[in-house]
Design a protein around this motif. Structure first.
Motif, PDB file in Angstrom:
ATOM      1  N   HIS A  63       1.928  10.042  -2.452  1.00  0.00           N
ATOM      2  CA  HIS A  63       2.415   8.655  -2.489  1.00  0.00           C
ATOM      3  C   HIS A  63       1.390   7.625  -2.973  1.00  0.00           C
ATOM      4  O   HIS A  63       1.788   6.663  -3.633  1.00  0.00           O
ATOM      5  N   HIS A 120       0.814  -1.224   0.000  1.00  0.00           N
ATOM      6  CA  HIS A 120       0.000   0.000   0.000  1.00  0.00           C
ATOM      7  C   HIS A 120       0.844   1.268   0.000  1.00  0.00           C
ATOM      8  O   HIS A 120       0.480   2.258  -0.598  1.00  0.00           O
ATOM      9  N   ASP A 121       1.989   1.237   0.665  1.00  0.00           N
ATOM     10  CA  ASP A 121       2.815   2.452   0.758  1.00  0.00           C
ATOM     11  C   ASP A 121       4.034   2.425  -0.154  1.00  0.00           C
ATOM     12  O   ASP A 121       4.961   3.204   0.048  1.00  0.00           O
ATOM     13  N   LYS A 125       5.750   5.511  -1.345  1.00  0.00           N
ATOM     14  CA  LYS A 125       6.621   6.322  -0.484  1.00  0.00           C
ATOM     15  C   LYS A 125       8.075   6.231  -0.910  1.00  0.00           C
ATOM     16  O   LYS A 125       8.883   7.086  -0.531  1.00  0.00           O
ATOM     17  N   ASP A 155      -4.151   0.528   8.394  1.00  0.00           N
ATOM     18  CA  ASP A 155      -3.174   1.614   8.311  1.00  0.00           C
ATOM     19  C   ASP A 155      -3.327   2.563   9.502  1.00  0.00           C
ATOM     20  O   ASP A 155      -2.366   2.915  10.183  1.00  0.00           O
ATOM     21  N   HIS A 193      -5.920   3.896  -0.363  1.00  0.00           N
ATOM     22  CA  HIS A 193      -5.868   3.636   1.073  1.00  0.00           C
ATOM     23  C   HIS A 193      -5.971   4.886   1.945  1.00  0.00           C
ATOM     24  O   HIS A 193      -6.190   4.778   3.145  1.00  0.00           O
ATOM     25  N   HIS A 194      -5.824   6.092   1.355  1.00  0.00           N
ATOM     26  CA  HIS A 194      -6.046   7.311   2.142  1.00  0.00           C
ATOM     27  C   HIS A 194      -7.368   7.988   1.802  1.00  0.00           C
ATOM     28  O   HIS A 194      -7.656   9.084   2.267  1.00  0.00           O
TER      29      HIS A 194
END
Ligand code: FE2
Ligand code: FE2
Length: 363
Positions: A258, A229-230, A233, A313, A283-284
């Motif tokens: 990201h 998911h990240d 980044k 998260d 996801h955000h």
């Protein structure tokens, strides 16, 4: 022995397997291709059996190394590795039903065992035995995830075998230790935050997905989605990523990119499941349509897997100590999750998560 017969056999096994994962053991294709695999195996019998051995990255069929390296062969090798199978012996008398049961076991996540006409030789399985130290196993996976993340580069392939192996490890760890809070790890140093975080998010996503009844391939993909998911980044400058203080508004704007960086990168890699690309992007986003990236004008709703990842998260972020915020206790996090149910998070999924935590007496 002709190579093509052996590769036809592997092909039938993998087709039966993918239909079994996609539908169920009872799907007609699973029977059809199991039947086909039995028929080809019989043609390949040397005396009364057929032996398939995995030696490094090569399959040995009876005594002959298989030269072909097609996608089915590669996936079969991956599957054998994932299940810890070193040797497979198919003997005279095997029928479609026994083969289908074997395919079904191969598609699941439990330890595979021998049946009357199919024996499996296992390599040392890491989880067996008493007093297993779950955290050392998870730590080992964090190391391999760190390796993959730090080498991830634009348009370069990602080491999916390591990631899939890590996810299989988390699923096994949760089977042996149902208290998810004992499976996730605390962050020990600032620089390892990202790796520990994505590992924890993967574990917490699997935990919630299992509570919802997801299993097999979709559960595995949910775990991969958590792990990736990240990934975006890795494109955010290190000074921003590792800044031990609150970000300035400009830095925050960059940080908020990201999800887009991650989804763009993952979408260039054909071997990545679509769910992982979606979760990286979403996801955000929030349940009520706010959050980032802002997709409200397209009327876009967050995917179920992204919703699970978002909860995982948030949970992990709140439990972790940051330079600008102390870590919160489980009761405080539960209180926040309840407060944000219906706005940030899907209330049904919050209920699912909290019920699951209660069931394992996590609080
Ligand atoms: Fe993120
Ligand atoms: Fe995250």
């Amino acid at each position: 022995m002709p190579d093509s017969k052996a590769s036809e056999l592997i092909s039938s096994i993998m087709t039966a397997l993918s239909n079994c994962s996609l539908y169920s053991k009872d799907h007609p294709f699973v029977s059809e291709f199991s039947e086909k695999a039995v028929r080809i195996s019989e043609e390949l019998f040397k005396e009364e059996s057929l032996n398939i051995t995995l030696l490094g990255d090569t399959l040995i069929i009876n005594e002959t190394p298989l030269k072909e390296t097609g996608a089915h062969i590669q996936n079969f090798i991956k599957k054998m590795k994932k299940k810890g199978i070193e040797r497979l012996s198919i003997r005279k008398g095997v029928d479609m039903q026994e083969f289908r049961d074997f395919i079904s076991a191969l598609s699941g996540y439990d330890k595979i065992t021998s049946t009357p006409h199919i024996s499996v030789g296992m390599i040392e399985v890491k989880f067996k035995g008493e007093g297993i130290d779950i955290s050392s196993i998870v730590n080992e996976k964090i190391e391999s995830v760190k390796e993959v993340y730090s080498t991830a580069q634009r348009f370069k392939k990602i080491d999916m075998v390591s990631l899939e192996d890590a996810v299989a490890g988390f699923i096994s760890a949760l089977k042996r230790e149902s208290n998810v809070l004992k499976v996730i790890s605390p962050v020990k140093s600032h620089s390892e935050y990202t790796y520990v975080h994505i590992t924890n998010v993967s574990i917490l996503t699997i935990f919630q997905a299992e509570l919802l009844g997801l299993k097999g391939e979709i559960l595995h993909e949910a775990g991969l989605a958590g792990l990736l998911h990240d990934i975006g980044k890795t494109y955010v400058p290190r000074e921003i990523l590792e800044k031990p203080a609150r970000l300035t508004p400009e830095e925050w704007e960059e940080m908020k990119r990201h999800p887009v960086y991650g989804a763009l990168y993952l979408s260039t890699l054909p071997e990545i499941p679509r769910l992982a690309v979606i979760a990286a992007f979403e996801h955000h986003m929030k349940f009520d349509g706010t959050g980032y990236p802002d997709t409200r004008r397209y009327g876009k709703k967050q995917h179920l897997i992204s919703q699970l990842v978002a909860i995982a998260d948030f949970f992990d972020a709140m439990r972790t100590h940051r330079a600008y915020r102390r870590s919160l206790g489980i009761h405080e996090v539960i209180k926040l999750l309840t407060e944000y149910a219906g706005t940030d998070f899907n209330p049904l999924l919050i209920e699912n998560f909290i019920d699951g935590l209660k069931r394992i007496h996590a609080f």
